[in-house]
Enzyme design. Structure first.
Site, PDB file in Angstrom:
ATOM      1  N   GLY A  65      42.312  33.134  43.616  1.00 56.99           N
ATOM      2  CA  GLY A  65      41.540  31.690  43.339  1.00 56.99           C
ATOM      3  C   GLY A  65      40.715  31.493  44.107  1.00 56.99           C
ATOM      4  N   HIS A  66      39.496  32.702  44.919  1.00 52.38           N
ATOM      5  CA  HIS A  66      38.526  32.381  45.291  1.00 52.38           C
ATOM      6  C   HIS A  66      37.602  33.484  46.015  1.00 52.38           C
ATOM      7  CE1 HIS A  66      36.589  31.084  49.663  1.00 52.38           C
ATOM      8  NE2 HIS A  66      37.211  30.055  49.388  1.00 52.38           N
ATOM      9  N   PHE A  67      36.894  33.339  44.587  1.00 49.25           N
ATOM     10  CA  PHE A  67      36.364  32.943  43.786  1.00 49.25           C
ATOM     11  C   PHE A  67      36.610  33.882  42.482  1.00 49.25           C
ATOM     12  CE2 PHE A  67      34.477  30.957  47.147  1.00 49.25           C
ATOM     13  CZ  PHE A  67      34.612  29.636  47.285  1.00 49.25           C
ATOM     14  N   VAL A  72      35.503  36.493  47.521  1.00 46.80           N
ATOM     15  CA  VAL A  72      35.755  36.545  48.950  1.00 46.80           C
ATOM     16  C   VAL A  72      37.108  35.306  49.527  1.00 46.80           C
ATOM     17  CG1 VAL A  72      33.070  36.298  48.982  1.00 46.80           C
ATOM     18  CG2 VAL A  72      34.062  34.099  48.673  1.00 46.80           C
TER      19      VAL A  72
END
Length: 158
Positions: A65-67, A72
């Site tokens: 979810g990041h990203f 990252v």
């Protein structure tokens, strides 16, 4: 109070005198997967210089979810990883106490950590006691990613 600027990159190439193994890390800090962000800690100079290590496979949930499309590691988790490494070093040989993260000062984020990176986190214990203080950096692929001063309070383990 301004402190001298430190550069701990020299610790990246130093040989360890001992290692705080994964099992020892688990015996000194309370964190457990999936919120454990340290594999082991190299002792460079007992009570002073250490180097935490964590290899990220890319399968960790936060990368999803990041990203999406550009994974990252969240900076706050880099701070947490450093803090866990320091906690293992601070509590080495001490029973019935646990370090709680008190504050961070002068935190800087300089480059990213990506899936597959091995993160090396050199740190120096500046003060050890009821209130302890370290200076730490995090490196991935030779690049400085994160740095700052970390403060902990040592409290009774319940």
């Amino acid at each position: 109070m301004a402190e001298e600027k430190l550069d701990l990159s020299f610790l990246l190439s130093k040989e360890e005198t001992a290692t705080i193994s994964h099992d020892e890390v688990l015996s000194t800090i309370l964190h457990r997967p999936p919120f454990l962000f340290v594999d082991y800690v190299k002792v460079i100079e007992e009570g002073k210089y250490f180097l935490g290590v964590k290899k990220y496979s890319g399968e960790e949930d936060f990368f999803k979810g990041h990203f999406p499309g550009m994974p990252v590691m969240p900076g706050v988790l880099t701070i947490e990883s450093i803090s866990q490494c320091a906690g293992a070093a601070l509590m080495r040989g001490i029973e019935n106490k646990v370090p709680l993260f008190l504050s961070i000062e002068e935190a800087k984020f300089r480059s990213v950590i990506k899936p597959g990176d091995t993160v090396c986190m050199p740190f120096k214990i500046l003060r050890f006691g009821k209130i302890s203080r370290i200076y730490a950096e995090a490196y991935a692929n030779g690049a400085l990613c994160t740095q700052g001063y970390f403060n902990y309070i040592l409290t009774d383990k319940k």
